[in-house]
Every structure is written in structure tokens, then in C-alpha cells.
Design an enzyme around this catalytic site. Sequence first.
Site, mmCIF file in Angstrom:
data_model
loop_
_atom_site.group_PDB
_atom_site.id
_atom_site.type_symbol
_atom_site.label_atom_id
_atom_site.label_comp_id
_atom_site.label_asym_id
_atom_site.label_seq_id
_atom_site.Cartn_x
_atom_site.Cartn_y
_atom_site.Cartn_z
ATOM 1 N N LYS A 229 -20.540 -18.066 -1.309
ATOM 2 C CA LYS A 229 -22.002 -17.933 -1.251
ATOM 3 C C LYS A 229 -22.612 -17.085 -2.363
ATOM 4 O O LYS A 229 -22.059 -16.064 -2.747
ATOM 5 C CB LYS A 229 -22.383 -17.291 0.090
ATOM 6 C CG LYS A 229 -22.121 -18.201 1.268
ATOM 7 C CD LYS A 229 -22.497 -17.500 2.542
ATOM 8 C CE LYS A 229 -22.437 -18.457 3.718
ATOM 9 N NZ LYS A 229 -22.631 -17.744 4.977
ATOM 10 N N GLY B 183 -12.336 -8.965 -2.346
ATOM 11 C CA GLY B 183 -12.257 -10.064 -1.396
ATOM 12 C C GLY B 183 -11.134 -11.050 -1.649
ATOM 13 O O GLY B 183 -10.006 -10.678 -1.950
ATOM 14 N N ARG C 139 0.821 -1.217 0.000
ATOM 15 C CA ARG C 139 0.000 0.000 0.000
ATOM 16 C C ARG C 139 0.853 1.265 0.000
ATOM 17 O O ARG C 139 0.457 2.282 -0.570
ATOM 18 C CB ARG C 139 -0.950 -0.008 1.195
ATOM 19 C CG ARG C 139 -2.069 -0.993 0.968
ATOM 20 C CD ARG C 139 -3.022 -1.025 2.113
ATOM 21 N NE ARG C 139 -4.217 -1.764 1.732
ATOM 22 C CZ ARG C 139 -5.119 -2.187 2.594
ATOM 23 N NH1 ARG C 139 -4.980 -1.947 3.874
ATOM 24 N NH2 ARG C 139 -6.172 -2.837 2.172
ATOM 25 N N GLY D 66 -13.378 -4.150 -0.440
ATOM 26 C CA GLY D 66 -14.755 -3.678 -0.287
ATOM 27 C C GLY D 66 -15.117 -2.622 -1.323
ATOM 28 O O GLY D 66 -16.224 -2.633 -1.874
HETATM 29 P P1 AMP Z 1 -15.582 -15.144 -1.265
HETATM 30 O O1 AMP Z 1 -14.975 -14.324 -0.157
HETATM 31 O O2 AMP Z 1 -17.066 -15.059 -1.350
HETATM 32 O O3 AMP Z 1 -14.904 -14.874 -2.591
HETATM 33 O O4 AMP Z 1 -15.350 -16.670 -0.889
HETATM 34 C C1 AMP Z 1 -14.078 -17.229 -0.850
HETATM 35 C C2 AMP Z 1 -14.143 -18.523 -0.109
HETATM 36 O O5 AMP Z 1 -14.935 -19.430 -0.797
HETATM 37 C C3 AMP Z 1 -12.775 -19.171 0.018
HETATM 38 O O6 AMP Z 1 -12.407 -19.144 1.372
HETATM 39 C C4 AMP Z 1 -13.002 -20.568 -0.495
HETATM 40 O O7 AMP Z 1 -12.401 -21.551 0.321
HETATM 41 C C5 AMP Z 1 -14.502 -20.716 -0.463
HETATM 42 N N1 AMP Z 1 -14.978 -21.739 -1.384
HETATM 43 C C6 AMP Z 1 -14.735 -21.834 -2.700
HETATM 44 N N2 AMP Z 1 -15.268 -22.958 -3.204
HETATM 45 C C7 AMP Z 1 -15.869 -23.606 -2.191
HETATM 46 C C8 AMP Z 1 -16.587 -24.847 -2.075
HETATM 47 N N3 AMP Z 1 -16.796 -25.614 -3.133
HETATM 48 N N4 AMP Z 1 -17.046 -25.194 -0.863
HETATM 49 C C9 AMP Z 1 -16.822 -24.416 0.193
HETATM 50 N N5 AMP Z 1 -16.167 -23.228 0.154
HETATM 51 C C10 AMP Z 1 -15.696 -22.828 -1.020
#
Ligand code: AMP
Length: 396
Positions: free
Chosen positions: A198, A354, A35, A377
Site C-alpha cells: 500500500k 517490514g 538476534r 518498525g
Molecule cells: P509491505 O509490508 O508494505 O512491504 O507489503 C508487503 C506485501 O505486499 C507482501 O505481502 C506482498 O505480497 C504484497 N504485494 C506486493 N505486490 C503486490 C501486488 N501487486 N498485489 C498485492 N499485494 C502485493
Amino acid sequence: MTTIDDFNFDGKKALIRVDFNVPLNDSFEVTDTNRIEAARPTILKILEDGGSAILMSHLGRPKGKSNPDMSLKHVLDKASEILGVRVKFVEDCIGEEAEKAVQELKSGEILLLENLRFHSEEESGDAAFAKELSKLGDIYVNDAFGTAHRAHASTTIIAQYFEGSKCFGYLMAKEIAAIKKVMETGEKPVTAVLGGAKVSSKITIIENILDKIDHLIIGGGMTYTFVKAQGGKVGDSICEDDKQELAMEILEKAKSKGVEVHLPVDVIAANDFSNVANTQVVSVKEIPDGWQGLDAGPETLERFKEVILKSKTILWNGPVGVFEMPNFAKGTIAVGNYIDEATKAGAFSLVGGGDSVAAVKQFGFEDKVSYVSTGGGAMLESLEGKTLPGIAAITA
Ligand code: AMP
């Protein structure tokens, strides 16, 4: 877009909002200088013009109270080393002492103010506090993309006191240009690769980008909500049952807008959420009970590859598997390689928001994609189509 290139800083005092919110170890040493390095070009241009730089930033979450552990003093040595000038420091960001330090500052010198968040007025966006800060510079420069989604005193409210003398630094300008290149002026076909855990956390992004993309690749944990909604068996895979209807709506909307959606067809299923679990490749629609999909399968990756390689603009947000476990990182690494290949062939690729940035850095793709956003963010909110207050305050 007004940037620092539109000003000559000769003899001027530039008040720059930087993001020096860097990680410190137990001995209060800076462990990641990204940064500070990111703010360097802006600061140096101002000094080269013959101006002086007053830097303001936050560090950590002191919640409105002075806290020596979160003093920006800890950043002074590293900042001096990176900027090539001994950076001066003042122990408050407003008040007599700060004003005196600014008055004494000569051309070519840099002054770092103490942590803005030692005052609760920073995060509450207090106008009187912002006005106090504004006394410290002739020109206001915002170069802190990481906090551009917050309407804080130093990122947004302050700008009203610099009518005609406010602008973006180079880092902000680069971030804004990268978002624009994907969301507005991207060469077709435009592809978004969305992964992560999610659907619920990505829904606003998906809804916003459907008007701007040609292909939507869905991977990671999000997959299973879509698959179950379509009648597939997802075993013990992560799934948001209450979002199934929403998933169907997304697919309908995509269809009506002519967006091709690419979901995994096969997955690496594991009999436990563990790196040493037993694994098997199965159809994404027939995951046995007791098994969960943790990474994209080989057939899926072939299909993703085909789409990515024909894309001219690529947005990547979110890993396509549980990349933190080496045995389930292969899909995410493969996607990174395809994006690398597409970029080499002339595509513009933006990684942002993220965990995707963490994945990209971990696997060394940082220099292989066109742009990696510095603001988690802030980038997410941009992709959701929100106007960031820190940006609006300069452009208004
Ligand atoms: P995000 O912050 O929404 O981009 O989510 C990232 C997280 O999603 C990471 O920590 C991954 O380990 C998790 N992730 C990716 N694929 C899967 C999966 N098939 N089952 C569970 N967690 C997952």
C-alpha cells in the site's frame, strides 16, 4: 556517537538492553538465533575487557503479567551456547534477588534478567521502574535496535540515570551507521526501491526520502494507485482510490526536487489472487477487468535493472510482487539480483523495514547486500525521518 569502544569495562558491570525477543516452538525451543548472535560481539567485548554483563530483554507480549510461556529462561541454553559462557539467570528483572545476583556476578560472567515486560512499567516507560533497573549496572549499553523506536523504561527512560556512562552496543552502532550512509552521506546516485502492498503505509517514507535520493523505483501493489491516478486502467489490481490525489502530489513533489520516478510499464497479471492463476504480461495501464497485477513484467525489470546498476547507494524496502507465491516472486528475486550486482560493483545497499527483510532472507540475498536491518518498525521510523527515542536517549 558513543559506543562501547569508548569505554574500558574492566571490573565494570555493564547493564545491556539486548533484543532476545526470539521465536519459540511449542516445546519452548529457540527456532531462530539471529538476534542472540547479533548481540554477541557487544557482550564478548565487555567480557574480554574484564567486565561482566547483565542482559535485559523482553520476550513476546506478556502485557505486564508473569507468564511462564514467555520466560527468558527458555533462551538460556541457546544464549549460553552462542556466547560460550554458562549464562546465569534471575527470576525477576528488579528487586532484591536481582540486586543480589548482580553483586555476586564476577568478571567474565553473564547474568540474564527475567522478561522486562512481566512488569507493565516497562512499556509505560515508568521512571521509578527504570531507576530500579539502573541499580543493576555501572554502565548502560543499548544494543536493542528492534525496540529503539519505543520510549520504554529499559530502552530510553533508564538512560537518564547513566549520565556520562551510557553508550551504544555494536549492533546499534551498525544500524545507525547504515541509516546515515543512505540518508546523509550516501554516494550519488542514490536510489530507493519501494514496494509492498500500500501507498498509505509508505507515504511518510517517500515524503522524507525525496530530499535525499536521485531515483525512486516504485513497485508492488503500490504501483496501481499511481497508475490509476494517471488515468490508467488497473483492472482488479490492489488500489487505494482515496490515495490517488496523494499519489499525484508525490509525483509532482518528486519532479520539483529533481527525483526521477520509475514506475512499472508492464506487469504479470493474473485472473485470480492465486499461485495457480492464469497469467499474462500486459501494459500496466491496460489491465483488463477480472485481472490483477501481481508481479513486475519483463520490460519493467529491464528498466529497474538499468537504474539499479548505475546506483552507488541503494535502499530497498518492500517486495515488487506477491513474493509469497512462487509464480509472482520472480520480480522480487530479479531486483535482489540487480542489487547484488550493484553491491559487487561497489554500491552500498541497505535492506530494511517490514517484509523486505523476509523476502531477502527467503531468497538468500542476506549476505549479498551491504546491510540488512534487524529492526522492522525501528528501521521504518528511521526512514520516515523520526528520531528514535532509544537513540536520542544515548546521544542527548
Ligand atoms: P509491505 O509490508 O508494505 O512491504 O507489503 C508487503 C506485501 O505486499 C507482501 O505481502 C506482498 O505480497 C504484497 N504485494 C506486493 N505486490 C503486490 C501486488 N501487486 N498485489 C498485492 N499485494 C502485493
